[in-house]
Every structure is written in structure tokens, then in C-alpha cells.
Design an enzyme around this catalytic site. Structure first.
Site, PDB file in Angstrom:
ATOM      1  N   GLY A 164       0.836  -1.207   0.000  1.00 53.06           N
ATOM      2  CA  GLY A 164       0.000   0.000   0.000  1.00 53.06           C
ATOM      3  C   GLY A 164       0.866   1.251   0.000  1.00 53.06           C
ATOM      4  O   GLY A 164       0.506   2.267   0.594  1.00 53.06           O
TER       5      GLY A 164
ATOM      6  N   VAL B 126      -2.609  -7.556  -1.837  1.00 54.53           N
ATOM      7  CA  VAL B 126      -1.999  -8.313  -0.734  1.00 54.53           C
ATOM      8  C   VAL B 126      -2.899  -9.434  -0.217  1.00 54.53           C
ATOM      9  O   VAL B 126      -2.414 -10.376   0.407  1.00 54.53           O
ATOM     10  CB  VAL B 126      -1.591  -7.392   0.463  1.00 54.53           C
ATOM     11  CG1 VAL B 126      -0.533  -6.386   0.059  1.00 54.53           C
ATOM     12  CG2 VAL B 126      -2.811  -6.715   1.079  1.00 54.53           C
TER      13      VAL B 126
ATOM     14  N   ASN C  61       1.736  -2.333   5.323  1.00 56.14           N
ATOM     15  CA  ASN C  61       1.030  -1.072   5.534  1.00 56.14           C
ATOM     16  C   ASN C  61      -0.367  -1.055   4.910  1.00 56.14           C
ATOM     17  O   ASN C  61      -1.259  -0.373   5.431  1.00 56.14           O
ATOM     18  CB  ASN C  61       1.876   0.070   4.949  1.00 56.14           C
ATOM     19  CG  ASN C  61       1.088   1.352   4.819  1.00 56.14           C
ATOM     20  OD1 ASN C  61       0.905   2.081   5.787  1.00 56.14           O
ATOM     21  ND2 ASN C  61       0.590   1.618   3.604  1.00 56.14           N
TER      22      ASN C  61
ATOM     23  N   SER D  28      -3.567  -0.387  14.328  1.00 62.82           N
ATOM     24  CA  SER D  28      -4.394   0.777  14.669  1.00 62.82           C
ATOM     25  C   SER D  28      -4.755   0.767  16.145  1.00 62.82           C
ATOM     26  O   SER D  28      -4.961  -0.306  16.725  1.00 62.82           O
ATOM     27  CB  SER D  28      -5.684   0.741  13.851  1.00 62.82           C
ATOM     28  OG  SER D  28      -6.595   1.726  14.310  1.00 62.82           O
TER      29      SER D  28
ATOM     30  N   TYR E   6     -12.851  -4.088  11.728  1.00 62.50           N
ATOM     31  CA  TYR E   6     -11.514  -3.512  11.478  1.00 62.50           C
ATOM     32  C   TYR E   6     -10.644  -3.670  12.724  1.00 62.50           C
ATOM     33  O   TYR E   6      -9.479  -4.081  12.638  1.00 62.50           O
ATOM     34  CB  TYR E   6     -11.689  -2.043  11.101  1.00 62.50           C
ATOM     35  CG  TYR E   6     -10.408  -1.228  10.971  1.00 62.50           C
ATOM     36  CD1 TYR E   6      -9.530  -1.420   9.901  1.00 62.50           C
ATOM     37  CD2 TYR E   6     -10.085  -0.246  11.916  1.00 62.50           C
ATOM     38  CE1 TYR E   6      -8.376  -0.661   9.776  1.00 62.50           C
ATOM     39  CE2 TYR E   6      -8.935   0.522  11.799  1.00 62.50           C
ATOM     40  CZ  TYR E   6      -8.073   0.305  10.733  1.00 62.50           C
ATOM     41  OH  TYR E   6      -6.929   1.058  10.602  1.00 62.50           O
TER      42      TYR E   6
ATOM     43  N   ALA F  98      -9.518  -7.236  13.071  1.00 61.98           N
ATOM     44  CA  ALA F  98      -8.493  -7.618  12.093  1.00 61.98           C
ATOM     45  C   ALA F  98      -7.136  -7.035  12.484  1.00 61.98           C
ATOM     46  O   ALA F  98      -6.103  -7.709  12.386  1.00 61.98           O
ATOM     47  CB  ALA F  98      -8.906  -7.144  10.700  1.00 61.98           C
ATOM     48  N   LYS F  99      -7.130  -5.785  12.935  1.00 60.46           N
ATOM     49  CA  LYS F  99      -5.860  -5.155  13.333  1.00 60.46           C
ATOM     50  C   LYS F  99      -5.288  -5.833  14.581  1.00 60.46           C
ATOM     51  O   LYS F  99      -4.073  -6.045  14.677  1.00 60.46           O
ATOM     52  CB  LYS F  99      -6.069  -3.656  13.590  1.00 60.46           C
ATOM     53  CG  LYS F  99      -6.255  -2.813  12.313  1.00 60.46           C
ATOM     54  CD  LYS F  99      -5.022  -2.847  11.428  1.00 60.46           C
ATOM     55  CE  LYS F  99      -4.964  -1.705  10.432  1.00 60.46           C
ATOM     56  NZ  LYS F  99      -3.919  -1.929   9.399  1.00 60.46           N
TER      57      LYS F  99
END
Ligand SMILES: NC(=O)c1ccc[n+]([C@@H]2O[C@H](COP(=O)([O-])OP(=O)(O)OC[C@H]3O[C@@H](n4cnc5c(N)ncnc54)[C@H](O)[C@@H]3O)[C@@H](O)[C@H]2O)c1
Length: 272
Positions: free
Chosen positions: A16, A67, A88, A159, A172, A175-176
Site C-alpha cells: 500500500g 496483498v 502497511n 491501529s 476492522y 483484524a488489526k
């Protein structure tokens, strides 16, 4: 006193890397002497960053791929020796808030999916695809070369949503947090082989033009003012705020730092 980070002879892959934080990391690693493989889902973005690096006297090549597609990752970088991997690519993945030409009125998909109780499993997939499987795919492909070389760096951008939690961002956040846990497990596996593995955790970095839009949008300006009350340094982050720490962690200076998560967040949350 002077202080130099020298990444000469090393090849870095930044996923990214075509814009935002990834672009700043590419420029910083290249300025420190690394050869940078610029990945992005959008090939033109990767090409632009390669041109910027070359114009500044650095060395770079584009590696466009998704990715989240393991076969594509293997095909694109399987033959590269990657010494430094910066995972990233993230947010909502392709078509996320970064879309340059969104459908009328749309700002692209954000990391905010709404109250979890109103979501369906199909809503969750895109966050796991890029933020967790993307990290695992790229790491899986780059790691054998690092193990063979007896040296390597894996740095994943996570994050604070995954560290301290954010409402409406549960998939999100999950996942992080998963990616961060994956990094810690990996750090234990490969630390004896000269490979360090760390997370850098961000709060809001203005890669989506929030400050610019807030100048014409009173509601957004008000929301930002309230948000920034929680930041010890009361401004949004900038991509360059992140690039310095990533470049340090990628360097020989950070050889004894592994398994950690470093917040770069203006003091939004604290790590003890
Ligand atoms: N910006 C923030 O406020 C913030 C906050 C916390 C964490 N983060 C994390 O920091 C990282 C960088 O964020 P950003 O705001 O600079 O990103 P961005 O959305 O501005 O840019 C991400 C780039 O990654 C590319 N990309 C998306 N999905 C991809 C995929 N599947 N394969 C390859 N490339 C892909 C996009 O094309 C884009 O060029 C992300 O992991 C994000 O989750 C950002």
C-alpha cells in the site's frame, strides 16, 4: 551530534505504498538508502512513488498486486529477496476511503461499518482480507528469504482501534488486533534468527483529506475539534509522523527491539 540511518544494501517492500502513510514510508526508507519495492493495488500509484524516489536519487521498483491474494503475492515477490517488509496496506482495502474518483456523493468505504449488531458476516470480510490475511500472505512469502539471510525486519502498521477499541469499527479493530497478535507470535519464532517483528499503531492520520474538507464543512470541523480533545498533541497525524519510527525499526539500530507495539498517535492512548 549527527545521527544517520543507513539502509544501503537492503531491499524493502512496502505494501500500500502508493499513497498516505505507505508513500511516506517508501520515501523515508529510500532516503535512508534502501532499494524500495513499492506495492499498491493501484499500479499507477506505485509507479508515481517510484518516480518520486528516483527523482530524489533513490532506487525503487513497482510491485503492484493485491496483498489479500496469496497467489498474486507469491507471483509478484516470490523471486525478490526482501530484507525489510512493511505491512502497511489496510483500512477497508481496495475501494476504501482513498478512492480518487468515487461515485457521486460517495467517499469510499471507511473503516467504520456501523454498530456491530447491525452487520452481517459479509460486511466483515474486506477488513480481514487486507488487514489480517494481507499481512500474513506477504509475511509468509518474504520470511523464508530473511530466515536464509539470518537477518530481517517485519513491521506492521496496526491501529489504536485494535488496541483500545473503537465503536462502529469492530471488524476492522478485530483484524488489526489479529495482525498485532500474529506479529507477536512470529517475533517469538524468528527472534533467534536475527529477524525482528514489530507493530506500529496509529490513531487518526489525515490521509483522507479531513482537515481540508473541514474548512468547508462545519459539522466535520466540530467533530474533529471534539476528537482532538482526546489527543495530548492536539492535531491529526501526518504520514511523516509515522515514517521516522518505521525507518528506525527497519534499521540496525533497532536490532534488540522485537515483539512490541509502538503507538504513534499524538497521545490518543498510552502504552505502559
Ligand atoms: N489513516 C489513519 O487514520 C489510520 C489510522 C490507524 C491505522 N491506519 C493504518 O495505516 C495504514 C495506512 O493507512 P493510510 O490511511 O495511509 O492508507 P490509505 O487508505 O490512504 O492508502 C492505502 C493504500 O493501500 C492500497 N491498498 C489498499 N488495499 C490494498 C491491497 N489489498 N493490496 C495492495 N494495496 C492496497 C490503496 O490502493 C492505497 O493506495 C493502514 O494499514 C491503515 O489501516 C491508518
Amino acid at each position: 551530534m549527527s545521527f544517520t540511518i543507513d539502509l544501503g544494501e537492503r531491499t524493502a517492500l512496502v505494501t500500500g505504498g502508493g499513497q498516505g502513510v505507505g508513500r511516506a514510508v517508501c520515501l523515508s526508507l529510500a532516503a535512508a538508502g534502501a532499494r524500495v519495492l513499492v506495492n499498491d493495488f493501484v499500479p499507477e500509484r506505485a509507479d508515481e512513488v517510484v518516480k518520486e524516489i528516483e527523482a530524489a536519487g533513490g532506487t525503487a521498483a513497482a510491485r503492484p498486486f493485491d496483498v489479500s491474494d496469496y497467489a498474486a503475492v507469491t507471483g509478484a515477490i516470490g523471486a525478490d529477496q526482501v530484507d525489510i517488509l512493511v505491512n502497511n496496506a489496510g483500512n477497508a482495502g481496495p475501494g476504501g476511503w482513498d478512492v480518487k474518483a468515487p461515485a457521486a456523493g460517495s467517499k469510499g468505504v471507511s473503516v467504520s461499518v456501523g454498530a456491530f449488531a447491525t452487520t452481517e458476516p459479509a460486511d466483515w470480510d474486506r477488513y480481514f482480507a487486507v488487514n489480517l490475511y494481507g499481512v500474513m500472505n506477504c509475511t509468509r512469502v518474504a520470511l523464508p528469504g530473511m530466515i536464509a539471510a539470518g537477518e530481517g525486519r517485519v513491521i506492521t502498521i496496526v491501529s489504536d482501534a485494535g488496541r483500545v477499541g473503537e465503536p462502529n469499527m469492530a471488524p476492522y479493530s478485530a483484524a488489526k488486533a489479529g495482525a498485532a497478535g500474529f506479529m507477536r507470535a512470529l517475533a517469538r519464532e524468528v527472534g533467534g534468527g536475527g529477524i525482528t517483528v514489530n507493530n506500529v499503531s496509529l490513531s487518526t492520520v489525515d490521509t483522507m483529506g479531513l482537515e481540508e474538507r473541514a474548512r468547508e464543512d462545519d459539522q466535520l470541523a466540530d467533530r474533529l475539534r471534539r476528537q482532538l480533545k482526546r489527543y495530548m498533541v492536539p492535531r491529526l497525524g501526518r504520514p511523516d509522523d509515522v515514517a521516522g519510527l518505521v525507518t528506525f525499526l527497519a534499521s540496525p539500530l533497532a536490532a534488540w527491539i522485537t515483539g512490541q507495539t509502538y503507538p504513534v498517535n499524538g497521545g490518543y492512548s498510552v502504552s505502559v
